[in-house]
Design an enzyme around this catalytic site. Structure first.
Site, PDB file in Angstrom:
ATOM      1  N   SER A  40      28.330 -10.808  30.488  1.00 39.48           N
ATOM      2  CA  SER A  40      27.623 -10.151  31.760  1.00 39.48           C
ATOM      3  C   SER A  40      27.318 -11.005  32.864  1.00 39.48           C
ATOM      4  O   SER A  40      27.159 -10.556  33.832  1.00 39.48           O
ATOM      5  CB  SER A  40      26.409  -9.692  30.987  1.00 39.48           C
ATOM      6  OG  SER A  40      25.657 -10.665  30.415  1.00 39.48           O
ATOM      7  N   SER A  53      27.996 -13.531  26.850  1.00 35.78           N
ATOM      8  CA  SER A  53      27.899 -13.539  28.451  1.00 35.78           C
ATOM      9  C   SER A  53      28.186 -14.673  29.346  1.00 35.78           C
ATOM     10  O   SER A  53      28.150 -14.457  30.331  1.00 35.78           O
ATOM     11  CB  SER A  53      26.705 -12.761  28.515  1.00 35.78           C
ATOM     12  OG  SER A  53      26.472 -11.421  28.058  1.00 35.78           O
ATOM     13  N   LYS A  67      21.882 -16.349  37.429  1.00 36.74           N
ATOM     14  CA  LYS A  67      21.862 -14.981  37.051  1.00 36.74           C
ATOM     15  C   LYS A  67      20.537 -14.232  37.411  1.00 36.74           C
ATOM     16  O   LYS A  67      19.649 -14.601  37.072  1.00 36.74           O
ATOM     17  CB  LYS A  67      22.169 -15.105  35.615  1.00 36.74           C
ATOM     18  CG  LYS A  67      22.723 -13.611  35.075  1.00 36.74           C
ATOM     19  CD  LYS A  67      23.045 -13.810  33.466  1.00 36.74           C
ATOM     20  CE  LYS A  67      23.676 -12.615  32.881  1.00 36.74           C
ATOM     21  NZ  LYS A  67      23.973 -12.693  31.526  1.00 36.74           N
TER      22      LYS A  67
END
Lengths: 94, 468
Positions: free
Chosen positions: B135, B159, B60
């Site tokens: 996310s 997330s 990420k």
């Protein structure tokens, strides 16, 4: 939150809001704050309880006060947007 | 015959094939912000888990990887590259894993659909008109579409688990402090965790066992996890005491069906299962957003165009430079959360919001402790809906925040939680969340392994597995 409160908060957060943004954020912030207000319902049950700032108990989050040498300065300096010798060029400061 | 994941980076030829395969798939998905795999002959330290050696892993874009971008999905950091590795990355590299790219995310981790990203909105590999979740949407989609077997994400309020569940893969939010946060760009420090998303519980475990453990660079990392932990056996479901937190009436049918399916597995296995309620659950999202925005307001102060971030060409004075940089560089959702966070911490409002939230956090943590004195495991939905539509037909930002109630509890209490896929409902993956006691991450993985045997997940039809 009123108009003035939003302006004060934006200034504290170092954000400039356009008139349109001001209107939009005022609505959204108000909606979220009234959502936060439901927490008041639990006052009876939570009034006497501790507060929690971190998930674990009894952790000493302070580092030992000792010196460590950082040896990677050049790597960082090399990444500056504009470099002259070992100096970083920054915008004019009046 | 599928090629092995450990061989895709072995030679220039396999690399070329791999790169082409991923680039074709990602054109429609937008999972990667940056993709630059290289040939990996590094077998890694022989003491480390060999299962991750030469494994391609996606990260990420809020975790620091040397010489890779570190944008956090923000315009403000669009041209920022990291000069160092996060501790989790350093450990993966030492074990021989290969970092192939950085994945799309909601700006600074603030969102549930990667649509607050300034740089790429990720589509769901099961249905590209829907979100991959957020996310860590890019990390979940990359695994679900077979572009990597494992990825790292971050989980502050769900997330990792919510996108993993939306995409039909496994997602672990570890115990707070189990994985060092050094090199993770902070959103809400008392809630942030580095999590793992994987196609199988075995692979998830292999990566978790490499990255977990104490780190001198993160004072909140805990010693409970030692590196080189041998793999755990699938849990014996018949010996477990399980608390079932039922889905709400209003939750989507697919969510309720996923719960029923897991309850059936427990019934067949003879598991002792009992329906439970979680006191204060109805306040979890409000508590979470109060605390998370307050911490975000402070953490994001560093993005000022001076310490970090793009700056305007001209400003009258330093104060104006900061205001112009932040106002131009940050997106709407981030601004909203900073405004909220700044407000709830202001003198005069502090007790009304932040003080209350902290007291309720204590109650929520206590409620979880009480629960785990009676049960080994809590099973609950992950999110009230399956992957929702992108754009106007989806959930509003306000609805999404309220929908975070099932996931935020684990962050508030610091306990580990794992999203487990359990099947497909109307063409979309559905799953459940299993939550365990503090430090019980491997026990959760053992349960995930048992559920994996009972309910093996499928890959999306349009993205069949090329490598396994």
């Amino acid at each position: 939150m009123g108009e003035t409160e939003l302006s004060i908060t934006a200034a504290l957060a170092k954000l400039d809001l356009s008139e349109e943004e001001h209107q939009r954020f005022a609505d959204e912030v108000k909606k979220m704050l009234s959502y936060f207000d439901i927490m008041a319902e639990a006052d009876g049950a939570s009034q006497s309880s501790d507060t929690v700032t971190m998930p674990m108990r009894g952790v000493d989050a302070l580092r030992e006060d000792s010196e460590h040498r950082f040896c990677d300065a050049d790597t960082l300096i090399d990444r500056g947007p504009e470099i002259e010798d070992r100096y970083i060029v920054i915008p004019n400061v009046l | 015959m599928k090629a092995d994941w450990n061989t895709v980076l072995a030679t220039a030829e396999t690399l070329k094939e791999y790169r082409a395969g991923v680039e074709t798939r990602d054109k429609d998905l937008g999972a990667f912000l940056h993709f630059s795999p290289s040939v990996s002959t590094e077998a890694g330290n022989p003491d480390s888990a060999s299962a991750v050696s030469r494994l391609p892993i996606a990260i990420k874009d809020n975790l620091a990887v040397t010489d890779f971008p570190l944008t956090c999905g923000s315009r403000l950091l669009e041209h920022f590259t990291s000069p160092y590795d996060a501790t989790a990355i350093e450990r993966l590299k030492a074990a021989g894993a290969s970092i192939v790219g950085k994945t799309a995310m909601d700006e600074f981790g603030m969102g549930s659909a990667t649509d607050t990203s300034a740089l790429s909105e990720t589509k769901n590999p099961w249905d590209t008109s829907r979100t991959a979740g957020g996310s860590s949407g890019g990390s979940a989609a990359a695994v679900a579409a077979g572009m990597v077997p494992v990825s790292l994400g971050s989980d502050t309020g769900g997330s990792v688990r919510q996108p993993a569940s939306f995409c039909g893969v496994y997602g672990l939010k570890p115990t707070y402090g189990a994985v060092s946060r050094f090199g993770l760009v902070a959103y809400a420090s008392s809630l942030d965790t580095v999590g793992v998303i994987a196609d199988t519980p075995d692979r998830l475990e292999a990566v978790f066992s490499v990255i977990a453990g104490e780190d001198a660079k993160d004072q909140t990392s805990i010693a409970a996890f030692s590196p080189g932990q041998p793999p755990v056996a699938p849990a014996d479901l018949s010996s477990l005491r399980v608390g079932i937190l039922r889905a709400d009436e209003g939750d989507e049918p697919g969510v309720r069906e996923a719960m029923t399916r897991v309850e059936d597995v427990f019934r067949t296995a003879g598991t002792e299962a009992e329906t439970v309620t979680l006191p204060f659950l109805e306040y979890a999202s409000a508590v979470y957003y109060t605390i998370a925005t307050a911490e975000a307001g402070a953490n994001l102060a560093r993005f000022d165009g001076i310490r970090y971030g793009e700056r305007p060409l001209y400003a009258e004075n330093p104060d104006e430079l900061v205001r112009l940089s932040r106002s131009a560089g940050l997106g709407d959702e981030v601004k909203l959360r900073i405004l909220l966070g700044t407000y709830v911490l202001r003198s005069g409002f502090h007790d009304q919001y932040y003080g209350r939230a902290q007291r309720l956090r204590a109650r929520i943590r206590q409620a979880m402790q009480d629960l785990f004195s009676r049960f080994d495991l809590l099973v609950s939905p992950v999110f009230p809906t399956l992957a929702f539509r992108l754009g106007r037909d989806g959930l509003t930002p306000y609805q999404r925040k309220q929908a975070d109630r099932y996931t935020t509890v684990a962050n508030l209490a610091g306990v580990p939680a794992l999203a487990v896929p359990t099947g497909v409902h109307d063409g979309l993956p559905a799953g459940v969340q299993i939550t365990g006691r503090m430090g019980g991450d491997y026990a959760l993985i053992a349960v995930a392994k048992a559920l994996h045997q009972a309910l093996p997940p499928a890959a999306p039809a349009t993205y069949p597995r090329i490598w396994s």
